[in-house]
Design a protein around this motif. Structure first.
Motif, PDB file in Angstrom:
ATOM      1  N   LEU A   9      11.336   7.547   2.900  1.00 13.53           N
ATOM      2  CA  LEU A   9      10.874   6.536   1.952  1.00 13.53           C
ATOM      3  C   LEU A   9       9.485   6.009   2.303  1.00 13.53           C
ATOM      4  N   ILE A  10       9.202   5.866   3.579  1.00 12.83           N
ATOM      5  CA  ILE A  10       7.867   5.430   4.013  1.00 12.83           C
ATOM      6  C   ILE A  10       6.815   6.411   3.530  1.00 12.83           C
ATOM      7  N   GLU A  11       7.051   7.694   3.733  1.00 10.16           N
ATOM      8  CA  GLU A  11       6.083   8.708   3.304  1.00 10.16           C
ATOM      9  C   GLU A  11       5.911   8.696   1.795  1.00 10.16           C
ATOM     10  N   ALA A  12       7.002   8.501   1.053  1.00 10.28           N
ATOM     11  CA  ALA A  12       6.920   8.457  -0.407  1.00 10.28           C
ATOM     12  C   ALA A  12       6.111   7.250  -0.868  1.00 10.28           C
ATOM     13  N   GLN A  13       6.343   6.092  -0.263  1.00 10.82           N
ATOM     14  CA  GLN A  13       5.605   4.891  -0.657  1.00 10.82           C
ATOM     15  C   GLN A  13       4.128   5.011  -0.301  1.00 10.82           C
ATOM     16  N   GLY A  27      -6.041   0.292   5.547  1.00  7.45           N
ATOM     17  CA  GLY A  27      -5.099  -0.529   6.282  1.00  7.45           C
ATOM     18  C   GLY A  27      -3.795  -0.748   5.550  1.00  7.45           C
ATOM     19  N   PHE A  28      -3.872  -0.919   4.230  1.00  7.91           N
ATOM     20  CA  PHE A  28      -2.659  -1.199   3.453  1.00  7.91           C
ATOM     21  C   PHE A  28      -1.662  -0.055   3.560  1.00  7.91           C
ATOM     22  N   ILE A  29      -2.108   1.156   3.344  1.00  5.18           N
ATOM     23  CA  ILE A  29      -1.193   2.306   3.364  1.00  5.18           C
ATOM     24  C   ILE A  29      -0.585   2.482   4.752  1.00  5.18           C
ATOM     25  N   ASN A  30      -1.376   2.324   5.771  1.00  5.59           N
ATOM     26  CA  ASN A  30      -0.865   2.461   7.139  1.00  5.59           C
ATOM     27  C   ASN A  30       0.081   1.330   7.521  1.00  5.59           C
ATOM     28  N   SER A  31       0.020   0.220   6.778  1.00  7.13           N
ATOM     29  CA  SER A  31       0.876  -0.922   7.107  1.00  7.13           C
ATOM     30  C   SER A  31       2.300  -0.778   6.581  1.00  7.13           C
ATOM     31  N   ILE A  32       2.560   0.211   5.735  1.00  6.69           N
ATOM     32  CA  ILE A  32       3.904   0.411   5.181  1.00  6.69           C
ATOM     33  C   ILE A  32       4.771   1.014   6.286  1.00  6.69           C
ATOM     34  N   LYS A  33       5.705   0.210   6.760  1.00  2.00           N
ATOM     35  CA  LYS A  33       6.540   0.598   7.907  1.00  2.00           C
ATOM     36  C   LYS A  33       7.961   0.107   7.710  1.00  2.00           C
ATOM     37  N   ALA A  34       8.848   0.587   8.541  1.00  2.00           N
ATOM     38  CA  ALA A  34      10.240   0.127   8.532  1.00  2.00           C
ATOM     39  C   ALA A  34      10.454  -0.841   9.683  1.00  2.00           C
ATOM     40  N   THR A  35      11.344  -1.784   9.449  1.00  2.00           N
ATOM     41  CA  THR A  35      11.731  -2.695  10.523  1.00  2.00           C
ATOM     42  C   THR A  35      12.748  -1.974  11.413  1.00  2.00           C
ATOM     43  N   ASP A  36      13.087  -2.586  12.501  1.00  2.00           N
ATOM     44  CA  ASP A  36      14.194  -2.088  13.301  1.00  2.00           C
ATOM     45  C   ASP A  36      15.475  -2.256  12.497  1.00  2.00           C
ATOM     46  N   ALA A  85      -0.477  -4.169 -13.240  1.00  2.00           N
ATOM     47  CA  ALA A  85       0.448  -3.813 -12.158  1.00  2.00           C
ATOM     48  C   ALA A  85       0.265  -2.351 -11.777  1.00  2.00           C
ATOM     49  N   ARG A  86       0.395  -2.082 -10.490  1.00  2.00           N
ATOM     50  CA  ARG A  86       0.408  -0.715  -9.968  1.00  2.00           C
ATOM     51  C   ARG A  86       1.671  -0.601  -9.110  1.00  2.00           C
ATOM     52  N   PRO A  87       2.802  -0.347  -9.752  1.00  2.00           N
ATOM     53  CA  PRO A  87       4.107  -0.421  -9.070  1.00  2.00           C
ATOM     54  C   PRO A  87       4.380   0.771  -8.143  1.00  2.00           C
ATOM     55  N   TYR A  88       3.597   0.862  -7.086  1.00  2.00           N
ATOM     56  CA  TYR A  88       3.732   1.971  -6.141  1.00  2.00           C
ATOM     57  C   TYR A  88       5.127   2.029  -5.524  1.00  2.00           C
ATOM     58  N   MET A  89       5.698   0.878  -5.198  1.00  2.00           N
ATOM     59  CA  MET A  89       6.978   0.845  -4.503  1.00  2.00           C
ATOM     60  C   MET A  89       8.124   1.267  -5.423  1.00  2.00           C
ATOM     61  N   THR A  90       8.147   0.744  -6.628  1.00  2.00           N
ATOM     62  CA  THR A  90       9.210   1.080  -7.579  1.00  2.00           C
ATOM     63  C   THR A  90       9.182   2.565  -7.909  1.00  2.00           C
ATOM     64  N   LYS A  95      11.373   8.111  -7.209  1.00  2.00           N
ATOM     65  CA  LYS A  95      11.088   9.521  -6.952  1.00  2.00           C
ATOM     66  C   LYS A  95      11.798  10.028  -5.695  1.00  2.00           C
ATOM     67  N   ALA A  96      11.872   9.197  -4.660  1.00  2.00           N
ATOM     68  CA  ALA A  96      12.383   9.643  -3.361  1.00  2.00           C
ATOM     69  C   ALA A  96      13.879   9.420  -3.178  1.00  2.00           C
ATOM     70  N   HIS A  97      14.548   8.839  -4.150  1.00  2.00           N
ATOM     71  CA  HIS A  97      15.958   8.476  -3.997  1.00  2.00           C
ATOM     72  C   HIS A  97      16.817   9.640  -3.496  1.00  2.00           C
TER      73      HIS A  97
END
Length: 114
Positions: A9-13, A27-36, A85-90, A95-97
């Motif tokens: 999902l990180i790669e897709a977002q 910086g924004f794209i590199n900041s998309i990460k998962a929590t523990d 709006a640019r709904p990148y996350m939605t 797409k990645a589901h």
């Protein structure tokens, strides 16, 4: 299992954010990460969102504090009265589901032997 799905999902977002032109500084794209992994004995989960702060403030308003990447993502996702709006996350999540489910299923099957 959660981490495998999160990686997909990180790669897709990140890819969708790049495609929608949200890479002004990188910086924004590199900041998309998962929590523990969070949760308790009943429920476990991982959150995926832009984390950290940009190296700039809201210069238009004279604000020199660092803006949260999560705020930048929210504004991009839903837009404002002056920006569409640019709904990148939605879009990325939809797409990645199947890929996320498949990554999680493969871990589940390898661990349980089913």
């Amino acid at each position: 299992m959660l981490k495998a799905g999160a990686d997909v999902l990180i790669e897709a977002q990140r890819a969708e954010a790049q495609a929608m032109g949200l890479n002004e500084t990188g910086g924004f794209i590199n900041s998309i990460k998962a929590t523990d992994v969070k949760g308790d004995d009943t429920e476990k989960y991982v959150e995926i969102y832009p984390q950290g702060r940009a190296k700039h403030g809201n210069d238009r308003k004279g604000d020199k504090s660092k803006v949260r990447y999560a705020t930048i993502g929210f504004v991009a996702e839903y837009g404002t009265s002056s920006h569409a709006a640019r709904p990148y996350m939605t879009v990325a999540n939809e797409k990645a589901h199947e890929k996320v489910v498949e990554a999680q299923r493969s871990i589940w099957e390898s661990e349980t032997g089913k």
